[in-house]
Design a protein around this motif. Structure first.
Motif, short mmCIF file in Angstrom:
data_model
loop_
_atom_site.label_atom_id
_atom_site.label_comp_id
_atom_site.label_asym_id
_atom_site.label_seq_id
_atom_site.Cartn_x
_atom_site.Cartn_y
_atom_site.Cartn_z
N UNK A 26 71.89 41.56 25.31
CA UNK A 26 70.95 40.71 24.59
C UNK A 26 69.51 40.94 25.07
N UNK A 27 69.34 41.16 26.39
CA UNK A 27 67.99 41.38 26.91
C UNK A 27 67.39 42.66 26.34
N UNK A 28 68.19 43.75 26.33
CA UNK A 28 67.66 45.01 25.83
C UNK A 28 67.18 44.87 24.39
N UNK A 29 68.00 44.22 23.56
CA UNK A 29 67.64 44.10 22.16
C UNK A 29 66.36 43.30 21.98
N UNK A 30 66.21 42.23 22.78
CA UNK A 30 64.97 41.45 22.69
C UNK A 30 63.79 42.24 23.24
N UNK A 31 64.01 42.96 24.34
CA UNK A 31 62.94 43.74 24.96
C UNK A 31 62.51 44.87 24.03
N UNK A 32 63.49 45.55 23.41
CA UNK A 32 63.16 46.65 22.49
C UNK A 32 62.39 46.13 21.28
N UNK A 73 58.78 44.84 23.05
CA UNK A 73 57.99 45.57 24.06
C UNK A 73 58.16 47.09 24.01
N UNK A 74 59.00 47.61 23.11
CA UNK A 74 59.16 49.06 23.01
C UNK A 74 58.62 49.54 21.68
N UNK A 75 58.00 50.73 21.72
CA UNK A 75 57.55 51.35 20.48
C UNK A 75 58.76 51.90 19.74
N UNK A 76 58.53 52.31 18.51
CA UNK A 76 59.62 52.92 17.75
C UNK A 76 60.16 54.13 18.49
N UNK A 77 61.51 54.26 18.64
CA UNK A 77 62.07 55.44 19.32
C UNK A 77 61.64 56.72 18.61
N UNK A 78 61.35 57.70 19.41
CA UNK A 78 60.93 58.99 18.87
C UNK A 78 61.62 60.10 19.62
N UNK A 79 61.83 61.22 18.95
CA UNK A 79 62.47 62.36 19.61
C UNK A 79 61.55 62.91 20.66
N UNK A 80 62.16 63.47 21.75
CA UNK A 80 61.36 64.03 22.83
C UNK A 80 60.70 65.30 22.43
#
Length: 910
Positions: free
Chosen positions: A894-900, A903-910
């Motif tokens: 639950x924390x990760x989903x709220x944090x993402x 507080x996280x930008x859209x995931x992007x490929x490396x």
């Protein structure tokens, strides 16, 4: 230190013979170093760092001494400067300075302390014997520094002899020490620039230098090397390193070593600036130093103002020397004694010698001072020294320009001060050469040093048993350990499940199948490899490269989640409901009884508290009421803890019945690769055993410390009440916390055990009283040590791990492994900076958290987030530096989903 002009001439001659310059002379011979980077001298880099113990001592020594000097002379500070000093945290450690005293009568003249004290007080007016005694006392920073430098020098000399192959290990290590001090700057001086603030640097530099010098003198003196000629090859480690330098080598940009009349060179800023006119930029010129000195002396004689300046300097220095000889013979006394009045007069002159010099040129002023001095000279034991000082002052009267007729004495004074000026300028040049040497040194922080040293690619400068440099490359790898909590109990609780068969098909076989994918030569050859060290009843140990282990661990947790669901599906729901209902009924009954007792105690406490507050202080019943109140408060705390523990037991037993509470703790350590031993037995066949300290660390990292969990529950309960939210949850799957454990001495433990076995209440009381006194006798003195040391208790910490935890080294290794393919962010967020949704849903024991975020490896996949929980030293690793512990935030949590989300930008490929 170049104390005489003759030493400087010898040094210059040595440079010519060796056909070298200052920088090359003071630097270690890089060609002979066991490890360095770069092929040319300009490209040479020497990675190094200090062990935690030595680094702490080297940092504390200048900071504590600098603050002590300022606190000693706080009356000379402006209000703003004093505020800056008092507001600095280091000032709290120097509140117990003894009164000012220069007395050295009780110090053996052949001791290292006598050398340090006499030299330093001669070079700086801010220093006195009492302050130095305080700093060098047992368990103080000065004594720790002296002892650590001795041990460090012994370690350097041993490796230079036994393992160096011609390497100048001593010079390498000692140069690093001086360069570390060269960069010292107190936060106090960043807030103010008063003259005393800056002069305190000179005092600090003088003491640090003379301490280091004394250690080197004793070491090389015992070998018969110290007094050998400058050019002697056998003496190069001492002569080449120590002789060219002065306290200027331990300085900062703020240091003005000649800013006070009392300094290592016996020459003031004003005199130095005047003489600079006669021979500017002398260091850049090739003129021999003896010729420079002669030319300066000749120009002094021909100048109108310079002779008067030099004569004032001569008188100033002789007065200061005479004062120091006298004050070191006067023992500290009560303020009303003749000794105290003499010290007060001498201190006033030493603090402001220029204020006393006019009295030497005015007959009336000198007569008044002379009569005053004679009235003070009533201490019979000091009569010879007191008369000698008066005679010195009377002789200096005759040195006034109008009366001086001794041409030779005049020329000698000019020559002497020309020499001092040349020594000053050349010392500055040697200092610059030393600072230039530092560009070749690559100072590593603790994390980078540990990894580089383990690989044989950096010097670890310390005095412990570890080698300064690993002789050969040592491979590093990750160590993974996963331990399932109550695996056997939970599987067995559903008797419908065949435990061994289920473990084989649902646990071991899937784990091995995933592990095979990470073996070199399999279909995922690009993943590098891991190896399974051991399969235990409810645990798995593996090792390998960091990225492979991390990905393996994530797949392993997916297997466990699947296992959990399958296990729950195997258990008949009706049976689960029946057992859970019975458990709930028993739990409710026990909890109701505890809450009733808790309420009863609370009511009594409230009544006793009101009675206690209402009683007058002199009421004889007040003490008894207070003792009774404390007893009820202790009972209340016990019952309150029992309520929390009952709730934990209920949750565990319920999960055991349902089969849904299956949990695992995993840990990844990083460090020296384990050694594999293979046995081939005729009966048991081939047996493999992996041996390595990081395997042990990884196993300890999966611990579930009950005390730590209890502390976490306490924090949760408090925050739930404070935030009025009973559903507040801890956001992470692991928790690290400090603990305190009593460490009873064997005799007391034996008596206490016997008293408990015999149910001897009086005996137990006596043991508790004895323990109480021992604790006081141990803790109070132990608090004064740095770090605190105790015999009766053990300060430690523990971990409660129900997720994937990683050491700080492991996280760093993982970041390095994905370098170039995935972006790495390191962020620190205060709790109040979290999005309000996160603050409402979760309880945070710490005020701030450090995050390490690896962006998503591919589009559509989650980023990997690691959270620093704190640092700890595992049992059995007490001699190791504390290890930062991170926990992996699972994307399903639950924390990760709220944090993402917040507080996280859209995931992007490396």
């Amino acid at each position: 230190m170049i104390e005489t002009f003759e030493q400087l001439l010898d040094l210059q001659q040595t440079l010519r013979k060796r056909q070298t310059d200052r920088a090359a002379f003071v630097a270690p011979d890089y060609a002979k170093l066991r490890f360095k980077l770069g092929t040319s001298l300009a490209e040479t880099r020497v990675p190094l760092g200090f062990s935690a113990e030595l680094e702490k001592t080297l940092d504390l020594a200048p900071r504590s001494l600098y603050t002590a000097v300022l606190m000693r002379h706080r009356n000379e500070l402006s209000p703003a400067d004093l505020d800056a000093v008092l507001l600095d945290t280091s000032s709290m450690a120097v509140q117990d300075l003894p009164p000012e005293s220069w007395y050295l009568g009780d110090v053996p003249h052949d001791s290292v302390f006598y050398r340090i004290f006499t030299r330093t007080m001669r070079q700086n007016r801010l220093l006195d014997a009492a302050l130095l005694f305080w700093w060098f006392a047992k368990d103080r920073p000065g004594r720790q520094l002296l002892n650590d430098l001795k041990l460090f020098l012994q370690k350097l000399a041993h490796e230079e002899k036994e393992r160096g192959n011609g390497e100048e290990t001593v010079r390498l290590g000692m140069t690093a020490v001086m360069l570390r001090w060269h960069a010292f700057k107190s936060p106090i001086s960043e807030k103010t620039t008063g003259p005393l603030i800056q002069q305190a640097y000179s005092a600090t530099a003088v003491v640090l230098y003379e301490t280091l010098r004394a250690v080197l003198e004793d070491h090389y003196g015992a070998l018969g090397i110290k007094d050998r000629p400058m050019g002697d090859d056998a003496a190069v480690s001492y002569q080449g390193f120590m002789v060219p330098f002065s306290p200027l080598a331990i300085a900062t940009a703020s240091l003005k070593i000649t800013g006070d009349a009392v300094n290592p060179f016996g020459i003031s800023n004003r005199t130095a600036d005047t003489l600079e006119r006669f021979f500017p930029r002398m260091i850049e010129r090739s003129t021999p130093v003896d010729e420079i000195q002669r030319q300066i002396a000749a120009k002094i004689a021909g100048d109108k103002q310079a002779p008067g300046l030099i004569l004032a300097e001569v008188r100033r220095q002789r007065i200061l020397e005479g004062i120091l000889q006298l004050v070191t013979a006067i023992k500290a006394a009560d303020k009303e004694t003749p000794e105290a009045k003499i010290l007060e007069e001498l201190h006033a002159i030493r603090t402001n010698p220029d204020g006393f010099l006019p009295a030497l040129d005015d007959k009336k002023q000198f007569k008044d001072w002379s009569e005053k001095w004679k009235r003070m000279s009533t201490v019979a034991a000091l009569r010879p020294q007191l008369d000698a000082f008066h005679d010195l002052a009377a002789a200096l009267v005759k040195l006034s320009p109008g009366l001086l007729s001794d041409k030779k004495a005049l020329e000698a004074a000019f020559a002497e001060h020309a020499k001092r000026f040349v020594l000053l300028r050349h010392s500055e040049a040697w200092n610059e050469a030393l600072a230039g040497t530092g560009t070749a040194f690559q100072l590593l922080d603790s994390g980078a040093l540990a990894e580089a040293w383990a690989q044989g690619r950096a010097y670890r400068l310390g005095y412990d048993e570890k080698p300064l440099l690993q002789d050969s490359f040592v491979a590093s790898e990750g160590q993974f350990f996963i331990d399932l909590k109550d695996f056997t109990k939970r599987t067995y609780s559903s008797k419908e499940v065949a435990m061994a068969d289920f473990m084989k098909h649902e646990f071991y076989e899937p784990i091995l199948a995933v592990a095979k994918e990470y073996q070199v030569g399999m279909r995922h050859i690009d993943r590098s490899g891991i190896s399974i060290n051991n399969l235990l009843g409810d645990a798995v140990s593996a090792s390998g490269d960091m990225l492979s282990l991390f990905n393996f661990s994530k797949e392993l947790f997916a297997i466990i989640r699947g296992y959990r669901e399958k296990l729950r599906a195997r258990i008949p729901e009706a049976l689960v409901r029946e057992k859970v209902a019975a458990l709930q009924k028993r739990h409710d009954t026990q909890r109701a009884a505890l809450l009733a007792e808790r309420n009863r105690l609370l009511t009594t406490i409230q009544k006793l508290t009101a009675d206690y507050k209402a009683m007058p202080a002199q009421d004889p019943k007040r003490a008894a009421t207070g003792a009774q109140l404390r007893g009820y408060q202790e009972s209340f705390a016990t019952v309150d803890r029992q309520v929390r523990e009952l709730q934990l037991e209920f949750a565990d037993e319920k999960g055991l019945l349902e089969g849904t509470g299956l949990e695992a703790g995993a840990y990844i350590a990083w460090g020296t690769a384990a050694e594999m031993i293979v046995f081939r037995d005729e009966v048991f066949g081939p047996l493999k055993v992996a041996i390595g300290e990081k395997i042990n660390e990884s196993a300890r990292g999966t611990a579930r410390d009950g005390g730590v969990r209890s502390q976490l529950e306490h924090v949760l309960a408090r925050q739930r009440v404070e935030k009025k939210n009973p559903s507040l949850a801890y956001p992470f799957s692991a928790y690290v916390d400090d603990s305190v454990q009593l460490d009873l001495e064997p005799d007391l433990e034996d008596l206490l055990r016997k008293a408990i076995a015999a149910k001897d209440a009086d005996g137990v009381k006596r043991m508790v009283q004895s323990l109480s006194q021992r604790l006081v006798n141990d803790l109070v003195p132990g608090l004064k040590k740095n770090p605190p040391e105790f015999r009766t208790l053990r300060l430690g910490n523990g971990i409660y791990n129900l997720g994937l935890a990683l050491s700080g080294d492991a996280v760093d290794a993982l970041c390095k492994a994905v370098e170039g393919s995935r972006a790495v962010q390191r962020r620190t967020l205060k709790v109040e900076e979290f999005h309000p949704e996160i603050g409402r849903r979760f309880a945070f024991p710490k005020p701030a958290y450090e995050f390490v975020i690896l962006n998503a490896p591919e589009a559509g996949q989650p980023a990997d987030v690691f959270v620093a929980l704190g640092s700890m030293v595992f049992k059995g690793f007490e001699k190791m530096d504390p290890q930062t512990i991170y926990v992996y935030a699972e994307p399903e949590s639950a924390f990760y989903q709220a944090f993402a989300k917040h507080h996280l930008a859209e995931p992007a490929a490396g």
